[in-house]
Design a protein around this motif. Sequence first.
Motif, short mmCIF file in Angstrom:
data_model
loop_
_atom_site.label_atom_id
_atom_site.label_comp_id
_atom_site.label_asym_id
_atom_site.label_seq_id
_atom_site.Cartn_x
_atom_site.Cartn_y
_atom_site.Cartn_z
N SER A 30 0.83 -1.21 0.00
CA SER A 30 0.00 0.00 0.00
C SER A 30 0.86 1.26 0.00
CB SER A 30 -0.94 0.00 1.21
OG SER A 30 -0.20 0.08 2.43
N GLU A 31 2.01 1.19 0.68
CA GLU A 31 2.92 2.34 0.67
C GLU A 31 3.44 2.61 -0.73
OE1 GLU A 31 5.31 3.36 4.69
OE2 GLU A 31 5.97 1.55 3.66
N TRP A 32 3.82 1.56 -1.44
CA TRP A 32 4.33 1.74 -2.80
C TRP A 32 3.23 2.21 -3.75
CZ3 TRP A 32 8.83 2.66 -4.66
CH2 TRP A 32 9.97 2.23 -3.99
N ILE A 33 2.03 1.72 -3.56
CA ILE A 33 0.91 2.20 -4.38
C ILE A 33 0.71 3.69 -4.17
CG2 ILE A 33 -1.60 2.10 -4.66
CD1 ILE A 33 -1.41 -0.92 -4.11
N MET A 34 0.78 4.11 -2.91
CA MET A 34 0.62 5.52 -2.59
C MET A 34 1.74 6.35 -3.19
SD MET A 34 1.91 8.06 -0.39
CE MET A 34 2.68 7.15 0.97
N ARG A 35 2.98 5.89 -3.06
CA ARG A 35 4.13 6.64 -3.60
C ARG A 35 4.01 6.82 -5.11
NH1 ARG A 35 7.67 2.67 -0.34
NH2 ARG A 35 7.95 3.72 1.68
N LEU A 36 3.77 5.72 -5.79
CA LEU A 36 3.68 5.76 -7.26
C LEU A 36 2.53 6.65 -7.72
CD1 LEU A 36 4.34 1.98 -7.98
CD2 LEU A 36 5.89 3.85 -8.55
N ALA A 37 1.40 6.54 -7.03
CA ALA A 37 0.21 7.31 -7.42
C ALA A 37 0.42 8.80 -7.20
CB ALA A 37 -1.01 6.82 -6.64
N VAL A 38 0.99 9.17 -6.07
CA VAL A 38 1.19 10.60 -5.76
C VAL A 38 2.13 11.24 -6.78
CG1 VAL A 38 2.24 12.20 -4.11
CG2 VAL A 38 0.67 10.43 -3.31
N ILE A 39 3.25 10.58 -7.04
CA ILE A 39 4.22 11.14 -7.98
C ILE A 39 3.65 11.20 -9.39
CG2 ILE A 39 6.48 10.78 -9.06
CD1 ILE A 39 6.47 11.90 -6.16
N ASN A 40 2.88 10.19 -9.77
CA ASN A 40 2.28 10.19 -11.10
C ASN A 40 1.27 11.34 -11.24
OD1 ASN A 40 2.31 8.07 -13.50
ND2 ASN A 40 0.25 8.93 -13.39
N LEU A 41 0.49 11.57 -10.20
CA LEU A 41 -0.48 12.67 -10.24
C LEU A 41 0.22 14.02 -10.32
CD1 LEU A 41 -3.09 11.37 -7.63
CD2 LEU A 41 -3.53 11.82 -10.05
N LEU A 42 1.30 14.19 -9.56
CA LEU A 42 2.06 15.43 -9.63
C LEU A 42 2.63 15.64 -11.03
CD1 LEU A 42 3.99 15.34 -6.22
CD2 LEU A 42 2.10 16.85 -6.85
N TRP A 43 3.10 14.56 -11.62
CA TRP A 43 3.66 14.62 -12.97
C TRP A 43 2.61 15.07 -13.98
CZ3 TRP A 43 2.85 10.51 -16.85
CH2 TRP A 43 3.57 10.73 -18.03
N ILE A 44 1.41 14.50 -13.88
CA ILE A 44 0.34 14.85 -14.81
C ILE A 44 -0.10 16.30 -14.61
CG2 ILE A 44 -2.10 14.45 -15.33
CD1 ILE A 44 -1.58 11.49 -15.07
N ILE A 45 -0.25 16.71 -13.37
CA ILE A 45 -0.68 18.09 -13.09
C ILE A 45 0.32 19.10 -13.67
CG2 ILE A 45 -1.01 19.78 -11.24
CD1 ILE A 45 -2.14 17.42 -9.55
N CYS A 46 1.60 18.81 -13.51
CA CYS A 46 2.63 19.73 -14.01
C CYS A 46 2.81 19.63 -15.53
CB CYS A 46 3.96 19.45 -13.32
SG CYS A 46 3.96 19.84 -11.55
N SER A 47 2.19 18.63 -16.14
CA SER A 47 2.31 18.44 -17.60
C SER A 47 1.00 18.69 -18.33
CB SER A 47 2.79 17.02 -17.91
OG SER A 47 3.97 16.70 -17.24
N SER A 103 6.50 20.95 -24.91
CA SER A 103 7.10 19.97 -24.01
C SER A 103 8.29 20.49 -23.20
CB SER A 103 7.50 18.72 -24.79
OG SER A 103 8.50 19.00 -25.75
N PRO A 104 9.17 21.34 -23.75
CA PRO A 104 10.31 21.79 -22.93
C PRO A 104 9.91 22.57 -21.69
CG PRO A 104 10.69 22.25 -25.26
CD PRO A 104 9.27 21.85 -25.13
N PHE A 105 8.77 23.23 -21.74
CA PHE A 105 8.36 24.10 -20.63
C PHE A 105 7.42 23.41 -19.65
CE2 PHE A 105 8.90 26.40 -24.64
CZ PHE A 105 9.99 27.19 -24.31
N THR A 106 6.94 22.24 -20.01
CA THR A 106 5.98 21.53 -19.15
C THR A 106 6.39 20.09 -18.90
OG1 THR A 106 4.67 21.00 -21.13
CG2 THR A 106 4.04 22.97 -19.89
#
Length: 259
Positions: free
Chosen positions: A14-31, A67-70
């Motif tokens: 569950s910890e790894w699921i949370m880690r992967l999900a949080v970082i993936n969401l941050l990546w999508i938001i910033c992109s 892509s270079p800016f996001t």
Amino acid sequence: MEMKGVMGGFYRISEWIMRLAVINLLWIICSIPFAFLVLTAFLSTGVEGVDVTQSFFSWIFLAILASPFTLFPATTAMFGVARKWVMGDVDVPLFKTYFRNYKENYLQSMIGGILYALLFAIMIVDYRVYMNNPSLQIVSYIFIGLMLLLSISVFNFFSMVVHYHMKTFQLLKNAILITIGRPFRSFSTAIVSGFVFYISFTKFTFLIPFFMGSIIAYFAFWNFYLVYQKVQDQMEAKKRQAEEEADLVDNELEKGTKK
């Protein structure tokens, strides 16, 4: 107190699921700008009364320019977190680590992204020019191969940005050289990434917002880190060999002096 047994296993999962999900969401938001343009490109293929190919490539071209800016800074930040995980520091604060990497590597990621965008844009234009010329269509396949090589090198570029202190041109050059020089690792990264992309878009779409990017980043940096460790081991071996040879020379000189 650390949990053990079955419950401990579930807790770690569950910890790894949370880690992967949080970082993936941050990546999508910033992109988001890049993701919007790519999504529009694919949606445009279903619009009647327009040149599908022209519309698709136009939107993809805009996505490459954005892509270079996001995408590049966001992905570099994600690789920065993946680097911590691969190197054993799995309990790093996710938000703090992500945005610290985003801030620290933004300029270099942006410059690298601009260089990659220019290279991709040139290759896409050349591909279309040669593809539309019946007598030179075979040349267009060369550009497909070059674009594939360049695409794979992007993974090494992201890994190197967060792992080395180098100038951007040097990072780009070394990323391409590693891609060519370590074909097994490079293509295994490409194959696994392609597989994750495929199942994310065709089978399990829930992976896109929660796991797709972070899984790819983790595997890509893990592969890169294996190459890095192997190179370091080779350098250490050469250093030890040089020291041993120097010691032998010194011993011979000492013997000669005693005579």
